[in-house]
Design a protein around this motif. Structure first.
Motif, PDB file in Angstrom:
ATOM      1  N   HIS A   1      36.241  45.236  31.532  1.00 52.02           N
ATOM      2  CA  HIS A   1      36.992  44.530  32.575  1.00 52.02           C
ATOM      3  C   HIS A   1      36.066  44.046  33.693  1.00 52.02           C
ATOM      4  O   HIS A   1      36.231  42.937  34.207  1.00 52.02           O
ATOM      5  CB  HIS A   1      38.080  45.443  33.160  1.00 52.02           C
ATOM      6  CG  HIS A   1      39.153  45.784  32.172  1.00 52.02           C
ATOM      7  ND1 HIS A   1      39.704  44.842  31.330  1.00 52.02           N
ATOM      8  CD2 HIS A   1      39.797  46.954  31.901  1.00 52.02           C
ATOM      9  CE1 HIS A   1      40.640  45.411  30.576  1.00 52.02           C
ATOM     10  NE2 HIS A   1      40.704  46.701  30.901  1.00 52.02           N
ATOM     11  N   TYR A   2      35.084  44.867  34.031  1.00 50.70           N
ATOM     12  CA  TYR A   2      34.129  44.474  35.081  1.00 50.70           C
ATOM     13  C   TYR A   2      33.333  43.244  34.657  1.00 50.70           C
ATOM     14  O   TYR A   2      33.184  42.289  35.432  1.00 50.70           O
ATOM     15  CB  TYR A   2      33.187  45.642  35.371  1.00 50.70           C
ATOM     16  CG  TYR A   2      32.012  45.268  36.236  1.00 50.70           C
ATOM     17  CD1 TYR A   2      32.164  45.080  37.616  1.00 50.70           C
ATOM     18  CD2 TYR A   2      30.738  45.085  35.676  1.00 50.70           C
ATOM     19  CE1 TYR A   2      31.081  44.730  38.410  1.00 50.70           C
ATOM     20  CE2 TYR A   2      29.662  44.733  36.464  1.00 50.70           C
ATOM     21  CZ  TYR A   2      29.834  44.551  37.822  1.00 50.70           C
ATOM     22  OH  TYR A   2      28.775  44.192  38.608  1.00 50.70           O
TER      23      TYR A   2
ATOM     24  N   GLY B   1      34.176  41.074  32.376  1.00 54.31           N
ATOM     25  CA  GLY B   1      35.082  39.934  32.258  1.00 54.31           C
ATOM     26  C   GLY B   1      35.321  39.268  33.594  1.00 54.31           C
ATOM     27  O   GLY B   1      35.294  38.025  33.705  1.00 54.31           O
ATOM     28  N   LEU B   2      35.533  40.079  34.636  1.00 54.73           N
ATOM     29  CA  LEU B   2      35.777  39.526  35.971  1.00 54.73           C
ATOM     30  C   LEU B   2      34.516  38.939  36.585  1.00 54.73           C
ATOM     31  O   LEU B   2      34.575  37.948  37.321  1.00 54.73           O
ATOM     32  CB  LEU B   2      36.336  40.624  36.888  1.00 54.73           C
ATOM     33  CG  LEU B   2      37.755  41.098  36.562  1.00 54.73           C
ATOM     34  CD1 LEU B   2      38.118  42.311  37.403  1.00 54.73           C
ATOM     35  CD2 LEU B   2      38.767  39.971  36.790  1.00 54.73           C
ATOM     36  N   LYS B   3      33.359  39.527  36.263  1.00 52.87           N
ATOM     37  CA  LYS B   3      32.105  39.067  36.847  1.00 52.87           C
ATOM     38  C   LYS B   3      31.562  37.820  36.166  1.00 52.87           C
ATOM     39  O   LYS B   3      31.093  36.882  36.847  1.00 52.87           O
ATOM     40  CB  LYS B   3      31.069  40.188  36.763  1.00 52.87           C
ATOM     41  CG  LYS B   3      29.713  39.804  37.353  1.00 52.87           C
ATOM     42  CD  LYS B   3      28.707  40.937  37.205  1.00 52.87           C
ATOM     43  CE  LYS B   3      27.344  40.532  37.766  1.00 52.87           C
ATOM     44  NZ  LYS B   3      26.340  41.620  37.632  1.00 52.87           N
TER      45      LYS B   3
ATOM     46  N   ASN C   1      33.193  35.897  33.592  1.00 53.39           N
ATOM     47  CA  ASN C   1      34.106  34.940  32.947  1.00 53.39           C
ATOM     48  C   ASN C   1      35.493  35.028  33.575  1.00 53.39           C
ATOM     49  O   ASN C   1      36.491  35.085  32.883  1.00 53.39           O
ATOM     50  CB  ASN C   1      34.175  35.267  31.450  1.00 53.39           C
ATOM     51  CG  ASN C   1      34.866  34.199  30.641  1.00 53.39           C
ATOM     52  OD1 ASN C   1      34.827  33.026  30.996  1.00 53.39           O
ATOM     53  ND2 ASN C   1      35.521  34.595  29.570  1.00 53.39           N
ATOM     54  N   ARG C   2      35.532  35.073  34.932  1.00 53.00           N
ATOM     55  CA  ARG C   2      36.772  35.426  35.633  1.00 53.00           C
ATOM     56  C   ARG C   2      37.941  34.511  35.284  1.00 53.00           C
ATOM     57  O   ARG C   2      39.034  34.991  34.969  1.00 53.00           O
ATOM     58  CB  ARG C   2      36.533  35.397  37.146  1.00 53.00           C
ATOM     59  CG  ARG C   2      37.763  35.795  37.965  1.00 53.00           C
ATOM     60  CD  ARG C   2      37.402  35.914  39.426  1.00 53.00           C
ATOM     61  NE  ARG C   2      36.318  36.872  39.620  1.00 53.00           N
ATOM     62  CZ  ARG C   2      35.722  37.081  40.800  1.00 53.00           C
ATOM     63  NH1 ARG C   2      36.095  36.375  41.855  1.00 53.00           N
ATOM     64  NH2 ARG C   2      34.749  37.965  40.905  1.00 53.00           N
ATOM     65  N   LYS C   3      37.722  33.233  35.330  1.00 49.65           N
ATOM     66  CA  LYS C   3      38.826  32.294  35.104  1.00 49.65           C
ATOM     67  C   LYS C   3      39.440  32.477  33.723  1.00 49.65           C
ATOM     68  O   LYS C   3      40.658  32.630  33.580  1.00 49.65           O
ATOM     69  CB  LYS C   3      38.329  30.854  35.272  1.00 49.65           C
ATOM     70  CG  LYS C   3      39.403  29.808  35.016  1.00 49.65           C
ATOM     71  CD  LYS C   3      38.840  28.405  35.199  1.00 49.65           C
ATOM     72  CE  LYS C   3      39.898  27.355  34.870  1.00 49.65           C
ATOM     73  NZ  LYS C   3      39.360  25.972  35.024  1.00 49.65           N
TER      74      LYS C   3
ATOM     75  N   TYR D   1      38.959  34.976  31.663  1.00 53.07           N
ATOM     76  CA  TYR D   1      39.371  36.361  31.431  1.00 53.07           C
ATOM     77  C   TYR D   1      40.785  36.590  31.952  1.00 53.07           C
ATOM     78  O   TYR D   1      41.626  37.185  31.265  1.00 53.07           O
ATOM     79  CB  TYR D   1      38.395  37.316  32.112  1.00 53.07           C
ATOM     80  CG  TYR D   1      38.857  38.754  32.067  1.00 53.07           C
ATOM     81  CD1 TYR D   1      38.806  39.489  30.891  1.00 53.07           C
ATOM     82  CD2 TYR D   1      39.365  39.369  33.203  1.00 53.07           C
ATOM     83  CE1 TYR D   1      39.245  40.799  30.840  1.00 53.07           C
ATOM     84  CE2 TYR D   1      39.798  40.677  33.170  1.00 53.07           C
ATOM     85  CZ  TYR D   1      39.741  41.389  31.982  1.00 53.07           C
ATOM     86  OH  TYR D   1      40.186  42.682  31.941  1.00 53.07           O
ATOM     87  N   LEU D   2      41.070  36.133  33.166  1.00 47.24           N
ATOM     88  CA  LEU D   2      42.411  36.299  33.728  1.00 47.24           C
ATOM     89  C   LEU D   2      43.433  35.434  32.994  1.00 47.24           C
ATOM     90  O   LEU D   2      44.584  35.833  32.808  1.00 47.24           O
ATOM     91  CB  LEU D   2      42.400  35.948  35.216  1.00 47.24           C
ATOM     92  CG  LEU D   2      41.570  36.883  36.119  1.00 47.24           C
ATOM     93  CD1 LEU D   2      41.548  36.367  37.553  1.00 47.24           C
ATOM     94  CD2 LEU D   2      42.130  38.303  36.068  1.00 47.24           C
TER      95      LEU D   2
ATOM     96  N   TYR E   1      45.416  36.733  29.760  1.00 48.55           N
ATOM     97  CA  TYR E   1      46.590  37.601  29.874  1.00 48.55           C
ATOM     98  C   TYR E   1      47.902  36.817  29.747  1.00 48.55           C
ATOM     99  O   TYR E   1      48.946  37.383  29.447  1.00 48.55           O
ATOM    100  CB  TYR E   1      46.582  38.331  31.222  1.00 48.55           C
ATOM    101  CG  TYR E   1      45.647  39.509  31.264  1.00 48.55           C
ATOM    102  CD1 TYR E   1      46.013  40.742  30.730  1.00 48.55           C
ATOM    103  CD2 TYR E   1      44.387  39.392  31.844  1.00 48.55           C
ATOM    104  CE1 TYR E   1      45.154  41.817  30.772  1.00 48.55           C
ATOM    105  CE2 TYR E   1      43.519  40.474  31.893  1.00 48.55           C
ATOM    106  CZ  TYR E   1      43.906  41.684  31.354  1.00 48.55           C
ATOM    107  OH  TYR E   1      43.055  42.764  31.387  1.00 48.55           O
TER     108      TYR E   1
ATOM    109  N   THR F   1      34.021  38.140  27.924  1.00 49.05           N
ATOM    110  CA  THR F   1      32.957  37.388  28.605  1.00 49.05           C
ATOM    111  C   THR F   1      32.646  36.019  28.008  1.00 49.05           C
ATOM    112  O   THR F   1      31.959  35.216  28.661  1.00 49.05           O
ATOM    113  CB  THR F   1      31.643  38.204  28.598  1.00 49.05           C
ATOM    114  OG1 THR F   1      31.230  38.455  27.242  1.00 49.05           O
ATOM    115  CG2 THR F   1      31.839  39.544  29.316  1.00 49.05           C
TER     116      THR F   1
END
Length: 252
Positions: free
Chosen positions: A150-151, A153-155, A157-159, A161-162, A165, A246
């Motif tokens: 999760h870390y 993914g957010l760092k 590939n944030r767009k 990754y979110l 969902y 990612t």
């Protein structure tokens, strides 16, 4: 049935057998890695160097099967550490068991009179087992992996990754959350169940005495294979989860 000594420290219960085994597993993993790179040579590589080079190549190819080749290098050390540590941990409980007998209550080790009464006034205490035969260990490994996924993914590939969902439609958001929550559960239970079941079967075979020796030898060999497969599965699933978090969809 063996009792597991548990040390109570400030309300925290520490499984001594698991603590000892996991410490040994860490040391063995470190020592094997250090011995393999101690005297590196291009012209005359040692057997240990050849072994580690094979591990590196195997893990590199494994990771490359889950993500684009240019993204493999940052996760190579993680993959090597996971597969070596888990494989060694899976095998630690196979060679021998350290068991002692006691007929006295020991509150420090959480051995009560009720425990002794259940075993006819004396009980056998197991001081050794595979670390991965303990659900707390496999759950800890799985939790570390999922938090890292999760870390990253957010760092990195944030767009995207979110966004995943809510794919393929926003109504699937609850299902996608459940899917993410199931990842650490399946990682932990798959590894734990296979190794724990193997150790239970070994204990059962030992109850047969000398007649069980042929079965024990056969199962020991099969357990090595199972340990290798489980280490591989945990590692490749970790890399699959990292890749999913990612890597942009268009890069797959």
């Amino acid at each position: 049935m063996h009792l597991i000594p548990v040390l109570n420290i400030g309300g925290l219960q520490i499984d001594i057998a698991t603590f000892i085994a996991i410490t040994v597993s860490v040391l063995v993993t470190f020592i094997v890695a250090r011995l393999a790179v101690r005297n590196l040579s291009v012209e005359n590589p040692s057997k240990m160097q050849n072994f580690l080079e094979w591990v590196v190549e195997f893990v590199h190819n494994t990771i490359a099967s889950t993500m684009p080749l240019e993204r493999v290098k940052p996760f190579l050390k993680l993959g090597i550490t996971l597969i070596m540590f888990i494989f060694i941990s899976n095998l630690l409980g196979l060679p021998f068991g350290i068991v002692t007998e006691t007929s006295t209550v020991n509150e420090t080790l959480n051995i009560t009179q009720a425990d002794l009464d259940k075993h006819g006034g004396h009980a056998e205490i197991a001081w050794w087992k595979s670390p991965t035969a303990d659900l707390s260990v496999t759950a800890g490994l799985a939790l570390i992996v999922v938090v890292m996924v999760h870390y990253l993914g957010l760092k990195l590939n944030r767009k995207h990754y979110l966004k995943h969902y809510f794919e393929p439609f926003p109504i699937f958001f609850p299902l996608n959350v459940i899917k993410e929550l199931s990842k650490p559960l399946t990682l932990a239970l798959r590894l734990y169940a296979n190794i724990f079941a193997g150790e239970v079967l070994i204990a059962t075979i030992l109850m047969l005495g000398w007649t069980g020796i042929p079965f024990l030898i056969a199962w020991q060999g099969f357990s090595i294979f199972v340990g290798a497969i489980q280490a591989f599965l945990f590692t490749i699933l970790t890399m699959v989860y990292i890749s999913q978090a990612t890597v942009h969809n268009e890069d797959h």
